[in-house]
Design an enzyme around this catalytic site. Structure first.
Site, PDB file in Angstrom:
ATOM      1  N   THR A   1      82.076  88.659  25.069  1.00 15.57           N
ATOM      2  CA  THR A   1      81.867  90.101  24.916  1.00 15.57           C
ATOM      3  C   THR A   1      80.558  90.420  24.201  1.00 15.57           C
ATOM      4  OG1 THR A   1      83.034  90.231  22.803  1.00 15.57           O
ATOM      5  CG2 THR A   1      84.356  90.491  24.804  1.00 15.57           C
ATOM      6  N   ASP A   2      80.172  91.680  24.308  1.00 15.81           N
ATOM      7  CA  ASP A   2      78.991  92.146  23.589  1.00 15.81           C
ATOM      8  C   ASP A   2      79.403  92.670  22.212  1.00 15.81           C
ATOM      9  OD1 ASP A   2      80.086  94.679  24.017  1.00 15.81           O
ATOM     10  OD2 ASP A   2      78.661  95.211  25.599  1.00 15.81           O
ATOM     11  N   ALA A   3      78.485  93.313  21.518  1.00 10.94           N
ATOM     12  CA  ALA A   3      78.732  93.756  20.141  1.00 10.94           C
ATOM     13  C   ALA A   3      79.860  94.782  20.017  1.00 10.94           C
ATOM     14  CB  ALA A   3      77.452  94.322  19.544  1.00 10.94           C
TER      15      ALA A   3
ATOM     16  N   GLY B   1      82.529  94.751  22.075  1.00  9.42           N
ATOM     17  CA  GLY B   1      83.758  94.178  22.602  1.00  9.42           C
ATOM     18  C   GLY B   1      83.968  94.304  24.094  1.00  9.42           C
ATOM     19  N   VAL B   2      82.934  94.685  24.844  1.00 10.50           N
ATOM     20  CA  VAL B   2      83.039  94.798  26.303  1.00 10.50           C
ATOM     21  C   VAL B   2      82.615  93.466  26.921  1.00 10.50           C
ATOM     22  CG1 VAL B   2      82.153  95.995  28.359  1.00 10.50           C
ATOM     23  CG2 VAL B   2      82.632  97.282  26.265  1.00 10.50           C
TER      24      VAL B   2
END
Length: 148
Positions: A29-31, A33-34
């Site tokens: 995930t990215d920062a 949470g995606v």
């Protein structure tokens, strides 16, 4: 109900569809949470590998016995919804056809039964020593065509 309950870690094949559960971890995930878009390709790769294994196609044995490897030649992917940290996804893999040197598969990733990503994948069979295309071995065709 949790999608991972009662499904082995390698997934299951029912009615010609391989069902493979996978959880989205922090690393994917990215920062905020995606899930990164490229991670869906990793999830699909794991599912295809487990599908082949369950169907009786051991890729290390295939290389050793037939001097063949499978490589992804083409992927067409459609992202319709996102997923995020801790989501449980179900990857559904269906073999559509075997044609000469290629396998054609559809893969759908679902979250709680809702399609979020779909892809068509063309996998080519190549000789391990020359990296040139070769026909899918008859033993592989037989194993893939006899699975429920």
């Amino acid at each position: 109900m949790n999608q991972m309950n009662n499904i082995p870690s390698s997934g299951i094949i029912e009615n010609g569809i391989h069902h493979f559960p996978i959880r989205v971890y922090y690393e994917a995930t990215d920062a905020v949470g995606v899930t990164y878009y490229g991670e869906y390709l990793r999830f699909a790769e794991r599912a295809r590998t487990e599908y082949l294994r369950l169907a009786g196609v051991c890729q290390t044995q295939l290389k050793q016995d037939e001097n063949c490897l499978f490589v992804v030649r083409r992927v067409n992917i459609d992202y319709t919804k996102s997923s995020g940290l801790d989501d449980v996804l179900m990857v559904e893999t269906t073999l559509k056809k075997i044609e000469g040197v290629r396998l054609f598969m559809n893969q759908i990733l679902k979250r709680e039964g809702t399609e979020i990503v779909s892809m068509t994948v063309e996998v080519a069979c190549i000789k391990a020593d020359t990296l040139r295309p070769c026909r899918v071995p008859k033993s592989v065709i037989s194993q893939l065509q006899t699975k429920p």
